[in-house]
Enzyme design. Structure first.
Site, short mmCIF file in Angstrom:
data_model
loop_
_atom_site.label_atom_id
_atom_site.label_comp_id
_atom_site.label_asym_id
_atom_site.label_seq_id
_atom_site.Cartn_x
_atom_site.Cartn_y
_atom_site.Cartn_z
N GLU A 68 3.58 2.46 -21.13
CA GLU A 68 3.60 2.10 -19.80
C GLU A 68 5.10 2.62 -18.60
O GLU A 68 5.72 2.97 -19.14
CB GLU A 68 3.89 0.61 -19.78
CG GLU A 68 4.10 -0.45 -18.22
CD GLU A 68 4.61 -1.49 -18.22
OE1 GLU A 68 5.17 -2.14 -19.79
OE2 GLU A 68 4.95 -2.04 -17.45
N ASP A 136 22.23 -0.59 -23.12
CA ASP A 136 22.52 -0.77 -21.68
C ASP A 136 23.50 -0.35 -21.55
O ASP A 136 24.14 -2.23 -21.65
CB ASP A 136 21.64 -1.66 -20.48
CG ASP A 136 21.60 -1.06 -19.45
OD1 ASP A 136 21.06 -2.39 -18.60
OD2 ASP A 136 22.94 -0.57 -18.35
N ASP A 138 27.04 -1.70 -19.40
CA ASP A 138 26.84 -2.08 -17.33
C ASP A 138 28.58 -2.21 -16.75
O ASP A 138 28.83 -2.81 -17.49
CB ASP A 138 26.12 -2.98 -16.77
CG ASP A 138 26.39 -3.18 -15.06
OD1 ASP A 138 27.28 -2.42 -14.97
OD2 ASP A 138 25.45 -2.54 -14.61
N CYS A 148 41.06 -2.32 -11.25
CA CYS A 148 41.03 -0.76 -10.52
C CYS A 148 40.31 -1.41 -9.26
O CYS A 148 40.22 -0.92 -8.32
CB CYS A 148 40.89 0.38 -11.20
SG CYS A 148 39.64 0.19 -12.74
N CYS A 158 38.42 3.27 -14.31
CA CYS A 158 37.69 2.62 -15.59
C CYS A 158 36.72 3.31 -16.04
O CYS A 158 35.78 2.67 -17.28
CB CYS A 158 37.43 1.12 -14.24
SG CYS A 158 36.22 2.02 -13.00
N ARG A 189 25.55 4.85 -11.20
CA ARG A 189 26.00 4.40 -10.21
C ARG A 189 27.37 3.87 -11.69
O ARG A 189 28.90 4.09 -11.26
CB ARG A 189 25.69 2.33 -9.69
CG ARG A 189 26.42 1.88 -8.56
CD ARG A 189 26.28 1.06 -7.04
NE ARG A 189 25.08 0.06 -8.62
CZ ARG A 189 25.11 -0.83 -6.79
NH1 ARG A 189 25.53 -0.81 -6.63
NH2 ARG A 189 24.51 -2.03 -8.07
N ARG A 190 26.86 2.92 -11.88
CA ARG A 190 28.19 2.29 -12.49
C ARG A 190 27.60 1.71 -14.33
O ARG A 190 28.35 1.45 -14.84
CB ARG A 190 28.23 0.83 -12.33
CG ARG A 190 26.78 -0.21 -12.11
CD ARG A 190 27.17 -1.70 -11.30
NE ARG A 190 26.19 -1.91 -11.57
CZ ARG A 190 26.24 -3.83 -11.03
NH1 ARG A 190 26.50 -2.99 -9.69
NH2 ARG A 190 24.80 -4.00 -11.26
N HIS A 193 22.85 4.40 -19.97
CA HIS A 193 21.73 3.99 -20.89
C HIS A 193 21.62 4.75 -22.26
O HIS A 193 22.10 6.23 -22.22
CB HIS A 193 20.20 4.40 -20.03
CG HIS A 193 20.40 3.16 -19.08
ND1 HIS A 193 19.20 3.27 -17.48
CD2 HIS A 193 21.45 1.89 -18.72
CE1 HIS A 193 19.38 2.43 -17.14
NE2 HIS A 193 20.72 1.53 -17.04
N ASP A 341 24.48 -5.03 -23.16
CA ASP A 341 23.63 -5.83 -22.80
C ASP A 341 22.76 -6.27 -23.55
O ASP A 341 21.39 -5.76 -23.91
CB ASP A 341 22.86 -5.53 -21.15
CG ASP A 341 21.91 -6.38 -20.54
OD1 ASP A 341 21.65 -6.66 -19.51
OD2 ASP A 341 21.25 -7.96 -21.38
#
Lengths: 450, 454
Positions: A68, A136, A138, A148, A158, A189-190, A193, A341
């Site tokens: 999928e 994951d 994050d 910061c 960080c 971004r932050r 994975h 997560d």
């Protein structure tokens, strides 16, 4: 770049303005060029085929087609249960939709496209059959321990939290669980994975995935509890002990202190004092630190000094109560231990963003991260869409998907993906296909013997 | 198994070498009287319901051992040992027929039978346990010699991390693929190396239970196939009616449909949240009003609760919209959140009408950074919990009782005591579902002031 200048033919994109004004790094026209010329379709296809390329009689030629995918289009239109027969079908679909985000789901028992044909009442014949073990991480989950930035921002002060998370988890996946084919990817971004691609990992049940995720779980916090890490017992489990000794302790006392100075202000140190269960020790330290508030030392030096004081005090008092024995480790773990997560890892049908996608908010490509060199990774130096487009313009259309030289921005990442991840993985997949084929043949030979 | 009508049962000489804890690996060739078919199943169902109840009340493993022992003796004991074993086996296989017929029934049966097996196994002596492990034919080898030596130091660390003293560290460890003992891995109760877990003799129960569960799960699928293809039709005048009746009578209310005591409208919701919500939902509700936002876990827990309480879909959409638009704006609400609300009410996707979470599910959830769901009795620090309880109106004496339960990890009893303190009445059945709390509360309040809105 005005609308009239845009030529919607994906093959013929030259941007007239040599210094295009970029308000953000992402726009749909750049995305089209990216998917038109740079996205590594055949590498992704090879990866997700896991050796089932049809060149061996033991191959399952429908394997890739049962995977999928999901597309998120402009205007947040979300298309699930997409599946493709082969690489060119996937490429065509991406090039006609130009999705803002591509997610990869599980391999199902039948083509996701055709799932309705198999719906029966009571028993479900459309079920996930294989799926990588994924994680994951994050950085927003660390907002209570980084000073910061907060929210969607990330900086060089960080980001090292992610680096140490990669080291801890990667080591454990290999040493404790015996996994070998692991891909770490920048989420754009932050965060990061992790895709564990061993056959054993792909066949884990939801319960087993949950067990691995829980094994990694230490932090149990939200704003309602003061002590978010509780390391009970008379010693640390060997996994936690190894993580502490090999990675966390030095990171805490070194880079973290330098970047975050977690003891330097009252607000900051109160948070840590709240983790010490003994009121007397808390007041003792509080008294010392309030008195030294006007010292001439730098923030960093103050912070380090106070940490030493805290350690000394706890060491001398640790026989007072069993909960104090692990207090130092608990503080270190609270600030440095990975926070994954859990929900992402627990279910086979959970979708996760594909590597080499582009993050719509930053325009950065989701490139792989080498766990052996993750200290060098800088999230703010990852190539953005506009940089890639500029590179194309500068060099004409010599950019091509097979380019994995060090000369191009994306080439290095593609090279890493191919040589360090894909090649060894495919080699082992082929070996497995061959050996299970031989076993099958061997078995049927037996039935003919008399 | 053959079901017959005759009064006499033919001698069952088939259960020869079965230990006292059958594994139900295959249906034995026996003959069963029709009356026993139903009666045995009902007795076993009483045991399973008792197990379900015990788990819902958050009983710890030792308490469950005792409970299971009591239930078994009460419902399943017969004077003759071999007859007792027959009843055990027959009742299990009959219930397989009853509970194989849908995913929800399968899930419940699998959980309860596994729990029943686990606790029956735990009270057996170690030699009997080893024999049962042998019955499963598990291929695990004990770790010996040089390999054991190289692991010893870390095995000691594991034992100490579980607060076991050095003398408890055992002599026998089995090398088992980690996939076979997920619960030991999840709680870090074993050493792992290169994909193998080193399981102590005393942890055998975990191994065995995983096997049991996995086997039963597969068996239920096969049973279902047989049922739908042949048995149901063939037995439509005899066994099928019995089987179909058995499953509906023993599951507790699931609050998918709200009852007469639970039907609220938007204008009452603030009032009702203060007067009738259990602490977990009150907290979520207050946070929602305060932050104009809740993360996913909170939205699910509170949203489904409100559905069970009688909030209609349109009112629910208006309610969440009112709050969320204060933070994220109307367009984003429609895009990102409205769908999920409609999904919960079974209006989207696969159109399942989701059931509100019971306490057992809420207690075992894992609220992380920024979350407000979960069970406050479990997930709040003492100070925060005390503050919340005092806002609910508890006296310091009442609070002490509740905190005592919390410290002993009886979270549902803590909630029950809170209920009793707030409404000045006793709740004998104990709270095991937030919607139950709500309905009981509304019953009491309405009986005091029948016409005024509560």
């Amino acid at each position: 770049m005005t609308r009239e200048e845009i030529d919607n033919n994906g093959d013929d994109m030259m941007i007239d303005d040599p210094n295009p004004k970029i308000e953000n790094e992402f726009n749909v026209h750049y995305l089209r060029i990216y998917y038109g010329n740079l996205f590594p379709y055949s590498d992704i296809h090879k990866w997700l085929s896991y050796g089932h390329d049809g060149k061996h009689p033991g191959c399952d030629e429908y394997y890739f087609g049962r995977r999928e995918f999901s597309f998120t289009l402009e205007n947040d239109v979300y298309l699930r249960y997409k599946s493709f027969k082969n690489a060119s079908a996937m490429e065509d679909a991406i090039k006609s939709n130009f999705p803002y985000k591509i997610d990869i789901g599980a391999v199902y028992s039948v083509d996701p496209d055709k799932r309705h044909a198999y719906a029966h009442s009571g028993t479900n014949l459309f079920t996930p059959v294989e799926r990588e073990l994924v994680f994951d991480i994050d950085i927003t989950d660390y907002d209570d321990v980084r000073y910061c930035c907060s929210g969607a921002d990330v900086c060089t002060k960080c980001w090292p939290l992610m680096t140490v998370a990669i080291k801890v988890i990667d080591t454990s996946l290999r040493e404790d669980f015996g996994f070998k084919y692991i891909l770490w990817v920048f989420s754009g971004r932050r965060g990061v994975h992790c895709w564990v691609c061993d056959a054993k990992a792909r066949r884990l049940t939801n319960e087993q995935r949950s067990a691995v995720a829980e094994y990694f779980r230490v932090y149990k916090g939200n704003e309602n509890n003061a002590k978010k890490v509780d390391l009970m017992g008379h010693s640390l489990h060997p996994f936690l002990a190894r993580s502490y000794v090999d990675f966390l302790k030095n990171f805490f006392e070194g880079e973290l202190q330098t970047n975050q100075s977690i003891f330097s202000s009252k607000e900051k140190y109160e948070k840590i004092l709240g983790m010490i269960t003994d009121e007397d020790i808390q007041s003792d330290l509080r008294g010392k630190w309030e008195n030294s508030a006007r010292s001439s030392l730098s923030e960093e030096a103050t912070s380090l000094l106070r940490w030493e004081q805290l350690k000394k005090t706890l060491q001398s008092k640790k026989n007072k109560a069993p909960s104090l024995r692990t207090c130092i480790e608990e503080i270190v773990f609270t600030f440095t231990y990975p926070r994954i997560d859990l929900e992402v890892s627990k279910q086979m049908n959970h979708l996760l963003k594909a590597p080499f996608c582009v993050h719509p908010k930053t325009g950065r490509v989701c490139v792989p991260i080498d766990p052996n060199n993750c200290d060098e990774f800088d999230p703010l130096a990852v190539p953005t869409l506009s940089q890639l487009i500029e590179e194309i313009n500068a060099g004409g259309l010599s950019m091509d998907v097979d380019d994995d030289s060090d000369k191009s921005l994306l080439g290095k990442s593609i090279k890493y993906f191919r040589s360090s991840f894909l090649e060894p993985l495919l080699k082992s997949c082929k070996e497995e296909i061959e050996s299970s084929y031989k076993t099958k043949i061997g078995k049927s030979k037996d039935t003919f013997s008399w | 198994m053959e079901v017959i009508r005759s009064q006499k049962r033919t001698a069952s000489n088939d259960i020869v070498s079965t230990p006292t804890l059958p594994l139900y690996l295959t249906a034995p060739p026996m003959e069963v009287r029709l009356e026993e078919f139903e009666l045995f199943a009902i007795d076993r169902l009483r045991v399973l319901k008792g197990v379900s109840d015990g788990l819902a009340r958050g009983r710890n493993p030792n308490e469950m051992d005792d409970l299971v022992d009591t239930l078994w003796k009460e419902h399943m004991r017969l004077p003759d040992v071999s007859e007792m074993i027959n009843k055990d086996i027959i009742s299990h296989f009959v219930l397989r027929l009853v509970y194989c017929r849908s995913d929800e029934l399968k899930k419940w049966f699998l959980s309860m039978e596994t729990a029943l097996f686990r606790h029956r196994f735990r009270i057996k002596k170690i030699e009997e346990q080893r024999a049962i492990v042998g019955e499963f034919g598990l291929p695990y080898k004990a770790v010996i010699g040089a390999e054991l030596e190289s692991l010893k130091e870390r095995l000691v660390l594991v034992a100490r991390s579980l607060c076991q003293t050095s003398s408890d560290v055992e002599n026998i460890y089995y090398k088992v693929p980690f996939e076979e003992v997920p619960d030991l891995v999840a709680t870090r109760r074993v050493l792992l190396q290169k994909g193998y877990a080193f399981v102590a003799g005393s942890q055998l129960v975990s191994l065995v239970v995983t096997q049991f569960r996995s086997h039963l799960s597969k068996a239920l699928i096969l049973t279902n196939r047989k049922w739908t293809t042949t048995i149901r039709e063939r037995e439509k005048d005899r066994l099928t009616p019995i089987v179909e009746a058995l499953s509906t009578s023993y599951l507790g209310p699931d609050y998918t449909q709200s009852s007469e005591y639970a039907d609220i409208s938007l204008k009452d919701i603030d009032q009702v949240s203060k007067s009738s919500f259990p602490l977990c939902m009150r907290h979520l509700f207050e946070k929602l009003r305060e932050d104009h936002h809740l993360k996913h876990g909170g939205r699910m827990q509170l949203g489904l609760f409100l559905k069970g309480v009688g909030l209609k879909l349109d009112d629910a959409l208006a309610f969440w919209r009112e709050e969320f638009t204060k933070k994220v704006g109307s367009e984003r609400f429609d895009k990102e959140y409205a769908y999920a609300i409609r999904h919960n009410y079974g209006k989207e996707g696969k159109r399942t009408d989701y059931t509100p979470y019971a306490c057992s599910k809420i207690i075992t959830s894992a609220p992380g950074a920024g979350d407000h769901h979960g069970c406050p009795y479990r997930h709040f620090s003492e100070d925060n919990l005390k503050a919340a309880l005092s806002r609910m109106g508890l006296s310091s004496r009442g609070m002490e009782d509740v905190m005592d339960k919390v410290r002993n990890r009886h979270y549902q009893l803590a909630c029950t005591l809170t209920f009793e303190a707030v409404y000045g009445t006793s709740c004998d059945t104990g709270i095991n579902h937030p919607n139950q709390y709500f309905e009981e509360s509304q019953k009491i309040l309405k009986s005091k002031t029948p016409t005024a809105p509560v």
